[in-house]
Scaffold this active site. Structure first.
Site, short mmCIF file in Angstrom:
data_model
loop_
_atom_site.label_atom_id
_atom_site.label_comp_id
_atom_site.label_asym_id
_atom_site.label_seq_id
_atom_site.Cartn_x
_atom_site.Cartn_y
_atom_site.Cartn_z
N GLU A 128 8.53 -0.21 11.45
CA GLU A 128 7.51 -0.32 10.41
C GLU A 128 6.10 -0.37 10.99
OE1 GLU A 128 7.76 0.09 7.28
OE2 GLU A 128 9.93 0.23 7.24
N ASP B 253 3.60 1.49 0.00
CA ASP B 253 2.82 2.19 1.01
C ASP B 253 2.15 3.39 0.35
OD1 ASP B 253 4.82 4.08 0.68
OD2 ASP B 253 5.32 4.23 2.81
N TYR C 284 3.29 -5.34 2.41
CA TYR C 284 4.21 -4.20 2.54
C TYR C 284 5.24 -4.45 3.64
CZ TYR C 284 6.33 -0.05 4.29
OH TYR C 284 7.28 0.82 4.74
#
Length: 240
Positions: free
Chosen positions: A59, A160, A142
């Site tokens: 990520e 996102d 997020y």
């Protein structure tokens, strides 16, 4: 939170932030998205693990970096630093060298900091609690949602760039999506089918990257076109 028929602020907030989403719209979007994902979802290495450390590395690497550039570096990074403990013990300068050439060098520094904190506070095990995740410097809403969803299989919302674009085009269509984050977060959470947060979140990111793209989206082949408020997409008047 107790409800009250005498609260005008609650009524105003509902009008301002909650889009009209019928059960039929919700069901059709969920079913079509998951069906599309089952047929077209990308085969990515971080989808073959539920290790919170591996998910976190992927990520952070994917922030502002294309998938094809991340894949080889993801494998190299995990070979070099296979756990939070290995990363925490490494000098930051070495971590940044391994990170090269992904750029945005604040990211490896933050990743190293998260590793150190995870080892110190949690014995090398990343927590799954939302508030605890958000307490880490470098983990925002997020990333916390992605970790909870992809590592711990929770129905946690994510938002996102791709998700923002898909949700705004399909369900809102008007205004600046950057100014509608609260509404979009609500949508992201409301649309997750119970128990399917992992697949749903992976699906909507893929859909934004492969079909509902920023420029020249594949509207004619889009399974959402009958419910999309932006269809047909006009590049001249829609720049989202």
């Amino acid at each position: 939170m107790p409800s009250s028929s005498k609260s005008p602020r609650r009524k105003t907030r509902s009008k301002a932030q909650s889009p009209a989403l019928t059960p039929s719209q919700k069901r059709r979007f969920q079913q079509r998205l998951l069906k599309w994902y089952g047929e077209h979802g990308r085969d990515l290495p971080w989808r073959k693990t539920s290790d919170p450390y591996h998910i976190l590395v992927s990520e952070v690497m994917l922030q502002q970096t294309q998938v094809d550039r991340v894949i080889p570096k993801y494998h190299e990074f995990l070979d070099r630093y296979p756990s939070f403990e290995h990363l925490a013990e490494a000098p930051v300068a070495d971590v940044k060298k391994t990170w090269y050439p992904l750029g945005y060098n604040i990211r490896p520094e933050r990743l190293h900091s998260i590793a150190c904190e995870t080892v110190e506070r949690y014995g090398g095990q990343l927590p799954n609690d939302a508030e605890e995740l958000l307490s880490f410097k470098g983990i925002g809403r997020y990333t916390a949602g992605a970790i909870r969803s992809f590592a711990f299989n929770e129905d946690a919302p994510i938002l996102d760039t791709n998700v923002i674009r898909v949700l705004h085009r399909v369900f809102i269509a008007e205004g600046d999506p950057k100014a509608q984050k609260a509404q979009l977060w609500e949508l992201s959470e409301a649309l997750i089918p119970r128990g399917k947060g992992y697949d749903f979140n992976q699906a909507i990111m893929d859909f934004g990257a492969m079909v509902c793209t920023a420029r020249d989206p594949y509207c004619l082949l889009c399974p959402m076109k009958s419910i999309c408020k932006t269809y047909p997409f006009d590049a001249a008047s829609n720049r989202k």
